[in-house]
Scaffold this motif. Structure first.
Motif, short mmCIF file in Angstrom:
data_model
loop_
_atom_site.label_atom_id
_atom_site.label_comp_id
_atom_site.label_asym_id
_atom_site.label_seq_id
_atom_site.Cartn_x
_atom_site.Cartn_y
_atom_site.Cartn_z
N THR A 35 0.87 -1.18 0.00
CA THR A 35 0.00 0.00 0.00
C THR A 35 0.90 1.23 0.00
O THR A 35 2.11 1.13 0.19
CB THR A 35 -0.87 0.05 1.28
OG1 THR A 35 0.01 -0.03 2.40
CG2 THR A 35 -1.84 -1.11 1.32
N ARG A 36 0.29 2.41 -0.14
CA ARG A 36 1.09 3.63 -0.18
C ARG A 36 1.97 3.80 1.05
O ARG A 36 3.09 4.29 0.97
CB ARG A 36 0.18 4.84 -0.30
CG ARG A 36 -0.16 5.06 -1.73
CD ARG A 36 -0.81 6.37 -1.91
NE ARG A 36 -1.29 6.39 -3.29
CZ ARG A 36 -2.04 7.31 -3.79
NH1 ARG A 36 -2.41 8.31 -3.04
NH2 ARG A 36 -2.42 7.26 -5.04
N ASP A 37 1.40 3.41 2.21
CA ASP A 37 2.19 3.60 3.43
C ASP A 37 3.10 2.39 3.72
O ASP A 37 3.62 2.25 4.82
CB ASP A 37 1.30 3.94 4.63
CG ASP A 37 0.22 2.90 4.82
OD1 ASP A 37 0.35 1.80 4.24
OD2 ASP A 37 -0.76 3.17 5.55
N GLY A 38 3.27 1.54 2.74
CA GLY A 38 4.23 0.45 2.90
C GLY A 38 3.65 -0.81 3.53
O GLY A 38 4.38 -1.77 3.78
N GLY A 39 2.34 -0.82 3.81
CA GLY A 39 1.73 -2.01 4.43
C GLY A 39 1.39 -3.06 3.37
O GLY A 39 1.56 -2.84 2.18
N VAL A 40 0.90 -4.19 3.86
CA VAL A 40 0.50 -5.26 2.94
C VAL A 40 -0.80 -4.85 2.26
O VAL A 40 -1.71 -4.33 2.89
CB VAL A 40 0.28 -6.58 3.72
CG1 VAL A 40 -0.22 -7.67 2.79
CG2 VAL A 40 1.57 -6.99 4.40
#
Ligand code: ARG
Length: 575
Positions: free
Chosen positions: A380-385
């Motif tokens: 995701t944009r914030d680096g999450g899965v």
């Protein structure tokens, strides 16, 4: 007449080879490498030259002389060192297409001895939303399921729920930590359960003691502690309900919703068999099996952990035994991330040592990851899965941008349904157009375009033919007459269908289907640009072209079906 043209030609060659006394295993043709010269070529003369102590051209000419007596061939020539080039007669092409056009299997054969194949794909876990990594397993697995069913095998798909490992103890421990006990556990919904799991993950990473507690609870759960089992059952039920929704949206079908937990009893049997055969040993409190290390180091397989719990590997081994004993599987195919290759090598090797799956083919089809633009697994944009649901939503939003406004003819519900069909086609085709083993970059810019190698391009080709057929509904389709090169090329392309499907089945590679669908749609386009259907040179030619068009529509629809993709009647986009 059999629609499998190659087989028909091979049979003709076979009888010639027999008459001439040549080894019949070389009596085969393949699609020509030189379509300008021929439709098929036979290279058998070159292979025969050595054992026959003859010049290959001489053998080739001898065979060619016999072939020339057959009216089904337009031209036969011997070229180069001894290739036999064959061009088939247009009237034969017409006859084959006519028979394909009334065959509900579109000229496709079935396997000679049907097998029972257990397909293990999906692999979701309790308390974890499906993420982008689960996309490929579902999309590839479903396509393989459809291909295998189509060629006549019997498939049983099993989701193999991850419901028996340490995460179970972790979630239960986290609930107990918050509530003091499990009395409220049955009230929690999927979001709450997922939140407990996330929290537990953080805690267990930092705190060895918390991890130990989770392990102990897992071991007790597996051992049958009734309080734990009751709470666990709820976690499982809620998780199954949540992922079922996702798999429905993906149109992935599972016959069985079993999980690792269902193998529990059989795990005990596996331990016994291993002990009886003397292949297990106790190491540091754990029961393990050591593996051959001849080629590369392979860590031992842990059957029972030192805390008494069963781990991932033994549940997979026990599940093999159940699939063989209860389901009578001839083959078990796992569609799982290729990063688990070692796991499956170990599991298959142990199954072999234990003798629990004699004559059963075990196969892991490992796929590469879905990556972001940076080439790393998609985030995701914030680096999450990236959740699968979010990915689907993102794709639909993108497709919706190019959808027209609802009007009198197509209402909002219709447009929304079409948006979903196009978005799913775009996602799935993007996944299935690549060789399974390679990863790919998930792409949202051109993935749903109506031109280029996309799912919507094939859907659009089908919709375009539908519209041609609607306009031509006062013409009746009739026998296929080959009057120009574009018709000929298209007909020959259609005749490859059986081969394509068989190859996709044999190599378990849906990209063979997607590639072919793309080139068939292109070949149709070339045909249609060159050959008017409504204003053809004669009514017979109109009728013939209409048949070709309808058949291409049916073939493309079947191909999309085999890829798990729907074919809408019409396609719409913003003017
Ligand atoms: N649940 C597993 C995971 O998330 C995948 C299961 C794959 N199938 C199997 N039979 N091991 O890693």
């Amino acid at each position: 007449m059999s629609a499998s043209l190659e087989k028909t030609i091979n049979n003709k060659l076979l009888s010639i080879f027999n008459t001439l006394g040549y080894d019949s295993k070389f009596a085969v043709v393949k699609t020509s490498d030189r379509p300008d010269l021929s439709d098929f070529q036979c290279n058998g003369a070159l292979a025969l030259a050595k054992s026959e102590h003859k010049n290959p051209r001489e053998i080739a000419s001898q065979i060619a002389e016999e072939l020339k007596k057959d009216a089904d061939f337009e031209t036969i020539s011997v070229d180069g060192p001894g290739f036999i080039n064959l061009k088939i007669n247009n009237s034969l092409i017409g006859k084959i297409i006519d028979s394909t056009s009334i065959d509900e299997r579109l000229g496709c054969e079935k396997v000679e001895s049907p097998k029972k194949i257990v397909l293990d794909f999906g692999g979701p876990n309790v308390a974890k939303a499906l993420h982008v990594g689960h996309l490929r397993s579902a999309v590839i697995g479903e396509s393989i399921r459809r291909i295998e069913e189509f060629v006549g095998n019997k498939t049983i798909s099993d989701v193999h729920f991850g419901d028996w490992g340490t995460p179970m103890g972790m979630i239960l421990a986290e609930i107990i930590r918050k509530d003091g006990n499990l009395s409220k556990a049955h009230n929690y919904n999927i979001e709450e359960i997922s939140a407990f799991y996330k929290q537990a993950n953080i805690r267990c990473k930092e705190d060895e003691g918390a991890k130990e507690t989770a392990r102990q609870i897992t071991a007790k759960l597996q051992d049958g502690n009734s309080e734990y089992r009751k709470a666990w059952q709820h976690l499982r039920d809620v998780s199954v309900a949540a992922v079922k929704k996702n798999y429905d949206e993906l149109d992935a079908h599972f016959d069985l919703w079993l999980g690792e937990s269902d193998a529990h009893e059989t795990c005990g049997e596996i331990i016994k068999i291993a002990q009886q055969k003397g292949i297990s040993e106790v190491d540091d409190g754990a029961t393990i099996i050591r593996l051959e290390e001849s080629n590369k180091p392979k860590p031992p397989v842990i059957l029972v952990k030192s805390d008494g719990g069963y781990a991932y590997q033994v549940t997979d081994i026990a599940t093999i035994k159940m699939r063989v004993d209860d389901l009578k599987a001839d083959e078990i195919i796992y569609v799982v991330d290729k990063r688990q290759s070692l796991h499956f090598e170990q599991v298959f090797e142990v199954a072999e040592k234990l003798g629990i799956a004699p004559n059963v083919k075990l196969q892991h089809i490992g796929f590469g990851t879905v990556n972001g633009a940076d080439g790393k697994p998609f985030k995701t944009r914030d680096g999450g899965v990236m959740n699968l649901e979010d990915l689907i939503k993102l794709s639909k939003d993108k497709v919706r941008e190019s959808m027209p406004e609802p009007d009198d003819k197509y209402d909002a519900a219709y447009i929304e349904k079409l948006t979903t069909q196009i978005a799913m086609a775009a996602i799935k085709f993007q996944d299935l157009k690549n060789n399974i083993a390679s990863g790919y970059i998930f792409e949202l810019e051109d993935f749903a375009k109506f031109d280029g190698k996309t799912g919507p391009y094939i859907q659009y080709a089908i919709a375009r033919i539908n519209s041609i057929l609607r306009k031509g509904n006062n013409i009746k389709e009739g026998n296929v007459l080959i009057t120009n090169n574009e018709e000929r090329d298209l007909a020959l392309k259609i005749m490859q269908l059986n081969n394509i499907v068989m190859r996709a089945h044999e190599s378990k590679e849906p990209s063979i289907i997607s590639d072919y669908a793309y080139t068939l749609a292109q070949t149709f386009s070339t045909f249609y640009n060159a050959s008017s259907i409504m204003n053809a040179e004669s009514p017979e030619i109109s009728a013939s072209r209409l048949r070709l068009a309808r058949l291409v529509r049916d073939v493309l629809t079947k191909l999309l079906y085999l890829l798990g993709i729907e074919a809408p009647e019409v396609m719409l986009k913003k003017a």
